[in-house]
Design a protein around this motif. Sequence first.
Motif, PDB file in Angstrom:
ATOM      1  N   ASP A  18       0.789  -1.324   0.038  1.00  0.00           N
ATOM      2  CA  ASP A  18       0.107  -0.027  -0.038  1.00  0.00           C
ATOM      3  C   ASP A  18       0.982   1.235  -0.006  1.00  0.00           C
ATOM      4  N   THR A  48      -8.653   6.458  -6.152  1.00  0.00           N
ATOM      5  CA  THR A  48      -9.228   5.023  -6.225  1.00  0.00           C
ATOM      6  C   THR A  48      -8.643   4.188  -5.553  1.00  0.00           C
ATOM      7  N   ARG A  49      -8.857   3.620  -4.355  1.00  0.00           N
ATOM      8  CA  ARG A  49      -8.275   2.414  -3.906  1.00  0.00           C
ATOM      9  C   ARG A  49      -8.964   1.108  -3.742  1.00  0.00           C
ATOM     10  N   ASP A  50     -10.492   1.421  -3.876  1.00  0.00           N
ATOM     11  CA  ASP A  50     -11.550   0.115  -3.544  1.00  0.00           C
ATOM     12  C   ASP A  50     -11.348  -0.615  -4.555  1.00  0.00           C
ATOM     13  N   SER A  51     -11.188  -2.138  -4.598  1.00  0.00           N
ATOM     14  CA  SER A  51     -11.146  -3.013  -5.731  1.00  0.00           C
ATOM     15  C   SER A  51     -12.415  -2.973  -6.480  1.00  0.00           C
ATOM     16  N   GLU A  52     -13.733  -2.607  -6.052  1.00  0.00           N
ATOM     17  CA  GLU A  52     -14.839  -2.692  -6.693  1.00  0.00           C
ATOM     18  C   GLU A  52     -14.864  -1.527  -7.713  1.00  0.00           C
ATOM     19  N   ILE A  53     -14.368  -0.325  -7.106  1.00  0.00           N
ATOM     20  CA  ILE A  53     -14.560   0.486  -8.111  1.00  0.00           C
ATOM     21  C   ILE A  53     -13.376   0.641  -9.250  1.00  0.00           C
ATOM     22  N   LYS A  54     -12.379   0.088  -9.008  1.00  0.00           N
ATOM     23  CA  LYS A  54     -11.214  -0.384  -9.747  1.00  0.00           C
ATOM     24  C   LYS A  54     -11.852  -1.314 -10.996  1.00  0.00           C
ATOM     25  N   LYS A  68      -6.329  -2.659 -12.316  1.00  0.00           N
ATOM     26  CA  LYS A  68      -6.864  -3.556 -11.041  1.00  0.00           C
ATOM     27  C   LYS A  68      -5.586  -3.849 -10.260  1.00  0.00           C
TER      28      LYS A  68
END
Length: 246
Positions: A18, A48-54, A68
């Motif tokens: 991270d 953007t850090r959130d995997s779903e948004i990526k 991703k």
Amino acid sequence: MIETVKNRRTIRKYLQKDISSDLLNDLLEASFRASTMGGMQLYSVVITRDSEIKEKLSPAHFNQPMVKGAPVVLTFCADFRRFTKWCEQRKAIPGYNNLMSFMNAAMDTLLVAQTFCTLAEEARLGICYLGTTTYNPQMIIDTLKLPELVFPITTVTVGYPDGIPAQVDRLPLEAAIHEEYYHDYTEKDIDKLYAYKESLPESKQFVEENRKETLAQVFTDVRYTKKDNEFMSENLLKVLKQQGFM
């Protein structure tokens, strides 16, 4: 800093490590010192850090794996919304819903994005600039909930490098420098300036794999075709109008 820029590489693979918010914010704050039109700071950056948004952003970038795979994805946006709201709340009448205002905001945004990239690389991070952002702006606008007068200009993936790739070629200095006024290129100039690029093994491989006669044909017939550029141009104008810049 000069050596950092001279030796830079585009990084597409990242360690699963991270980036601290403190480091990222320091780099962004410093990049905001870049030159800006009239001191207006006509940009915003969506982190953007959130995997779903990526996952949702990925198709807009043709599913390139670094979207991703990177710990952080930054979307740099031309933003006249904030300044317009300030004007309206201070009894001023803004007139920034036009193409010239978009161009000013876009230039502001790219200055900040490039400054960030240079600072990030100096901090030993790796970055990858995604030119696909303006190819599919609507998908990005919907995913990031960008309101009117906000438009995505470029995306940068950021992370700690997982390996250092070979440095890609650049044209010689004389290819892009014009003393006092623009000197148009002769056929001899073009042959000389592109000789090294055309001689590279990877260039010859591109030509062979795509069954073309020249490297230039790989660009015009395969990678960046007139048909695709015209389609994306029409789409760009459509979305600019939707976002209030036309």
